[in-house]
Structures are given as structure tokens and as C-alpha cells.
Design a protein around this motif. Structure first.
Motif, PDB file in Angstrom:
ATOM      1  N   VAL A  19     -34.888  17.736  -7.256  1.00 41.58           N
ATOM      2  CA  VAL A  19     -34.706  17.650  -8.635  1.00 41.58           C
ATOM      3  C   VAL A  19     -34.081  16.270  -8.772  1.00 41.58           C
ATOM      4  CG1 VAL A  19     -33.817  18.414 -10.875  1.00 41.58           C
ATOM      5  CG2 VAL A  19     -34.409  20.052  -9.307  1.00 41.58           C
ATOM      6  N   ASP A  21     -32.731  12.617 -10.918  1.00 37.47           N
ATOM      7  CA  ASP A  21     -32.495  12.094 -12.108  1.00 37.47           C
ATOM      8  C   ASP A  21     -33.315  10.842 -12.318  1.00 37.47           C
ATOM      9  OD1 ASP A  21     -30.690  14.041 -13.030  1.00 37.47           O
ATOM     10  OD2 ASP A  21     -29.096  12.721 -12.639  1.00 37.47           O
ATOM     11  N   PRO A  23     -33.602   9.108 -15.580  1.00 37.37           N
ATOM     12  CA  PRO A  23     -33.675   9.001 -17.202  1.00 37.37           C
ATOM     13  C   PRO A  23     -34.609   7.534 -17.337  1.00 37.37           C
ATOM     14  CG  PRO A  23     -31.722   8.093 -15.943  1.00 37.37           C
ATOM     15  CD  PRO A  23     -32.583   8.886 -15.172  1.00 37.37           C
ATOM     16  N   ARG A  26     -41.245   7.736 -16.920  1.00 35.94           N
ATOM     17  CA  ARG A  26     -42.387   8.689 -17.158  1.00 35.94           C
ATOM     18  C   ARG A  26     -43.155   9.054 -15.673  1.00 35.94           C
ATOM     19  NH1 ARG A  26     -44.538   6.843 -22.920  1.00 35.94           N
ATOM     20  NH2 ARG A  26     -42.268   6.868 -23.849  1.00 35.94           N
ATOM     21  N   GLN A  92     -40.394  15.280 -16.725  1.00 31.78           N
ATOM     22  CA  GLN A  92     -40.216  15.743 -18.151  1.00 31.78           C
ATOM     23  C   GLN A  92     -38.591  15.529 -18.463  1.00 31.78           C
ATOM     24  OE1 GLN A  92     -40.958  19.993 -19.072  1.00 31.78           O
ATOM     25  NE2 GLN A  92     -41.631  19.366 -21.041  1.00 31.78           N
ATOM     26  N   ASP A  93     -38.365  15.111 -19.515  1.00 36.10           N
ATOM     27  CA  ASP A  93     -37.133  14.763 -19.826  1.00 36.10           C
ATOM     28  C   ASP A  93     -36.133  14.088 -19.024  1.00 36.10           C
ATOM     29  OD1 ASP A  93     -37.644  16.374 -22.272  1.00 36.10           O
ATOM     30  OD2 ASP A  93     -37.218  18.175 -21.393  1.00 36.10           O
ATOM     31  N   GLY A  94     -36.881  12.891 -18.170  1.00 39.36           N
ATOM     32  CA  GLY A  94     -35.961  12.288 -17.479  1.00 39.36           C
ATOM     33  C   GLY A  94     -35.621  12.964 -16.130  1.00 39.36           C
ATOM     34  N   LEU A  95     -36.338  14.037 -16.014  1.00 42.32           N
ATOM     35  CA  LEU A  95     -36.116  14.892 -14.547  1.00 42.32           C
ATOM     36  C   LEU A  95     -37.227  14.861 -13.793  1.00 42.32           C
ATOM     37  CD1 LEU A  95     -33.903  18.217 -14.919  1.00 42.32           C
ATOM     38  CD2 LEU A  95     -33.312  15.833 -14.079  1.00 42.32           C
TER      39      LEU A  95
ATOM     40  N   ASP B  21     -27.771   7.376 -20.818  1.00 47.04           N
ATOM     41  CA  ASP B  21     -28.466   8.509 -19.905  1.00 47.04           C
ATOM     42  C   ASP B  21     -28.427  10.011 -20.085  1.00 47.04           C
ATOM     43  OD1 ASP B  21     -30.034   6.175 -18.899  1.00 47.04           O
ATOM     44  OD2 ASP B  21     -28.673   5.999 -16.891  1.00 47.04           O
ATOM     45  N   PRO B  23     -30.410  12.559 -18.462  1.00 45.56           N
ATOM     46  CA  PRO B  23     -31.481  13.041 -17.758  1.00 45.56           C
ATOM     47  C   PRO B  23     -31.432  14.683 -18.010  1.00 45.56           C
ATOM     48  CG  PRO B  23     -30.139  12.334 -16.114  1.00 45.56           C
ATOM     49  CD  PRO B  23     -29.454  11.807 -17.562  1.00 45.56           C
ATOM     50  N   GLY B  24     -32.668  15.415 -18.252  1.00 46.48           N
ATOM     51  CA  GLY B  24     -32.687  16.879 -18.344  1.00 46.48           C
ATOM     52  C   GLY B  24     -32.248  17.297 -19.441  1.00 46.48           C
ATOM     53  N   LEU B  25     -31.600  16.522 -20.718  1.00 48.11           N
ATOM     54  CA  LEU B  25     -31.139  17.184 -21.722  1.00 48.11           C
ATOM     55  C   LEU B  25     -32.333  16.507 -22.859  1.00 48.11           C
ATOM     56  CD1 LEU B  25     -27.337  16.286 -21.904  1.00 48.11           C
ATOM     57  CD2 LEU B  25     -28.499  18.416 -21.253  1.00 48.11           C
ATOM     58  N   ARG B  46     -24.391  18.907 -18.927  1.00 46.31           N
ATOM     59  CA  ARG B  46     -25.605  18.919 -17.895  1.00 46.31           C
ATOM     60  C   ARG B  46     -25.528  20.234 -17.210  1.00 46.31           C
ATOM     61  NH1 ARG B  46     -26.324  13.348 -15.246  1.00 46.31           N
ATOM     62  NH2 ARG B  46     -28.159  14.577 -14.395  1.00 46.31           N
ATOM     63  N   ARG B  67     -26.558  15.383  -8.338  1.00 48.65           N
ATOM     64  CA  ARG B  67     -26.633  15.111  -9.743  1.00 48.65           C
ATOM     65  C   ARG B  67     -25.223  15.699 -10.332  1.00 48.65           C
ATOM     66  NH1 ARG B  67     -30.118  18.685 -11.388  1.00 48.65           N
ATOM     67  NH2 ARG B  67     -30.287  17.572 -13.303  1.00 48.65           N
ATOM     68  N   GLN B  92     -35.515  10.950 -25.957  1.00 44.31           N
ATOM     69  CA  GLN B  92     -36.865  11.073 -25.289  1.00 44.31           C
ATOM     70  C   GLN B  92     -36.920  10.652 -23.872  1.00 44.31           C
ATOM     71  OE1 GLN B  92     -40.018   8.624 -27.041  1.00 44.31           O
ATOM     72  NE2 GLN B  92     -41.415  10.115 -26.583  1.00 44.31           N
ATOM     73  N   ASP B  93     -37.543  11.405 -22.882  1.00 41.14           N
ATOM     74  CA  ASP B  93     -37.686  11.117 -21.492  1.00 41.14           C
ATOM     75  C   ASP B  93     -36.099  10.932 -20.854  1.00 41.14           C
ATOM     76  OD1 ASP B  93     -40.314  11.133 -21.595  1.00 41.14           O
ATOM     77  OD2 ASP B  93     -40.355   8.945 -22.261  1.00 41.14           O
ATOM     78  N   GLY B  94     -35.136  11.522 -21.354  1.00 36.48           N
ATOM     79  CA  GLY B  94     -33.867  11.594 -20.829  1.00 36.48           C
ATOM     80  C   GLY B  94     -32.950  10.352 -21.325  1.00 36.48           C
ATOM     81  N   LEU B  95     -33.458   9.866 -22.221  1.00 36.57           N
ATOM     82  CA  LEU B  95     -32.578   8.716 -22.803  1.00 36.57           C
ATOM     83  C   LEU B  95     -32.147   8.888 -24.213  1.00 36.57           C
ATOM     84  CD1 LEU B  95     -34.376   5.425 -21.879  1.00 36.57           C
ATOM     85  CD2 LEU B  95     -32.322   6.570 -20.977  1.00 36.57           C
TER      86      LEU B  95
END
Lengths: 125, 125
Positions: A19, A21, A23, A26, A92-95, B21, B23-25, B46, B67, B92-95
Motif C-alpha cells: 500500500v 501513499d 496523493p 492517478r 484510488q483516493d491517492g493510494l 495531502d 491519501p486514502g481519505l 488515517r 505510512r 479527490q485522489d487523496g488531495l
């Protein structure tokens, strides 16, 4: 600050999951490669935009900069008994999530048993 | 590693833009608040998943942890002359991107001019 990408590695019963990071990046902006069937290479570039948005250039002044920017690259030696041909990666979602399935565990070698007949001898006379 | 959220702040002609940043949220997992009309507060959590995925719990062993995980909170004093009622935030995209529009610049005070008539006197007799 120079770019990097923090990585967690989970081991499950049937696979390893990486996994990462990333962010702001794409699918198309992250590269996942296998070198020599044993090394997992993850690379990309985090860019800091210099436009004001809305499709046109505008005067932008950064009053605070904490987010890392630039190219990054991470390499990991893969464990033995993984199936790199069945790997998958998704962003997805910066991951970025990379799944590396394990190969089925080979059956443990059973001791071989021979019948011993009474009175026979295999030693050549 | 304790969680944090790196922030860039850009100043444009008509607004300030905060880029965070996360990521994942997703949208629903980040909270953006204004305190006392002057402080921008960004918070969230996170989480590190402990499941093996596919909707069922499975044995997971972390073999590498880089992480950051946990709750994070950042606060920023907003500049004067911003319109907090017209703020917007998107993830969007973890940003996470927060746009804080500036108020229109007030017109500079012009010096007031008086006509001086010859022979008249305003001083009371």
C-alpha cells in the motif's frame, strides 16, 4: 521537500499487499514494474502546479510549501514463492495498492517407505 | 508513525488555495471548519486496516510500516479580507483542496477637495 512515497507491506495467507501513499496521482501517473522477476519497482512524479487553475495561467505565489514534490522511486526485493504473473495494481483516493499472490505451498516431502521382505537380499553375490 | 497532513498554501489574485495531502481519505472522512471567523481547522483520521480484504477478516501481518496513521489536526490563521462564507472544499485522489476567496479590495480613500471662495469667511463674528 524531495518527493518520496511511504509504503506499508501486509502479508496475508495467500498474498502480499503493498500500500503506497501517492496523493494527487492517478493510475496513469504511477509506474509499477518487475525487474529480474524478483524486484518490485514503484516510480512516479509528484508535481506542484504553478497555474492558478481554471485552465488559464494566473499569478500564483506559494506562501507555504510542505508537500513533497519531484520524482520518486522505491524498490523492494520480492519474497520467494510469489507469482509475479498474477500481480495486480490499482490506484484510488491517492493510494496505490499492489497485490502479489503467493504460489501454492509445495507439499512437504513424505518419507518414502520400502517393504522389507524376509529372506531376500539385494546385495549382489 | 503519527499522522499528519502536509499543506501547501497558494495565493492567487482573487483567493487563497489550501492543498492538503490526505491519501486514502474521502470527502466524508475529512472535516473542514472555521473557528471565530478567522481560523481554518482541518482534521481527520488515517486508519490502518487490519483486515485481509474481501469483506472478511483474515490473518494480516504487517512486515513494513511507513505510512502514518491516527488522528491529525491542522490550524491556520486566515488573512484579513477573506470571505469565509464563500469558501469551498473538495477531496479527490487523496488531495483536499480548499478555496478561500478574497474580499474585493476597498477603494483607496481619495483626498476631499473644498472650494475656497474669495471674500467669504466662515468664522462666526
Amino acid at each position: 521537500m524531495a518527493a518520496t512515497a511511504a509504503v506499508d507491506i501486509k502479508e496475508l495467507v495467500g498474498s502480499y499487499i503493498f500500500v503506497v501513499d501517492v496523493p494527487g496521482l492517478r493510475n496513469t501517473e504511477v509506474k509499477v514494474q518487475i525487474e529480474n522477476d524478483t524486484i518490485l519497482k514503484i516510480s512516479g512524479e509528484r508535481k506542484r502546479d504553478t497555474e492558478g487553475g481554471a485552465g488559464k495561467e494566473a499569478e500564483v505565489k506559494y506562501v507555504r510549501v510542505e508537500r513533497p514534490a519531484g520524482k520518486f522511486m522505491r524498490k523492494f526485493n520480492l519474497p520467494n514463492h510469489v507469482n509475479v504473473d498474477a500481480m495486480s495494481a490499482a490506484c484510488q483516493d491517492g493510494l496505490l495498492t499492489i497485490v502479489v499472490p503467493k504460489l501454492p505451498t509445495p507439499e512437504p516431502h513424505k518419507p518414502r517407505t520400502f517393504d522389507v521382505n524376509v529372506g531376500t537380499c539385494l546385495v549382489p553375490k
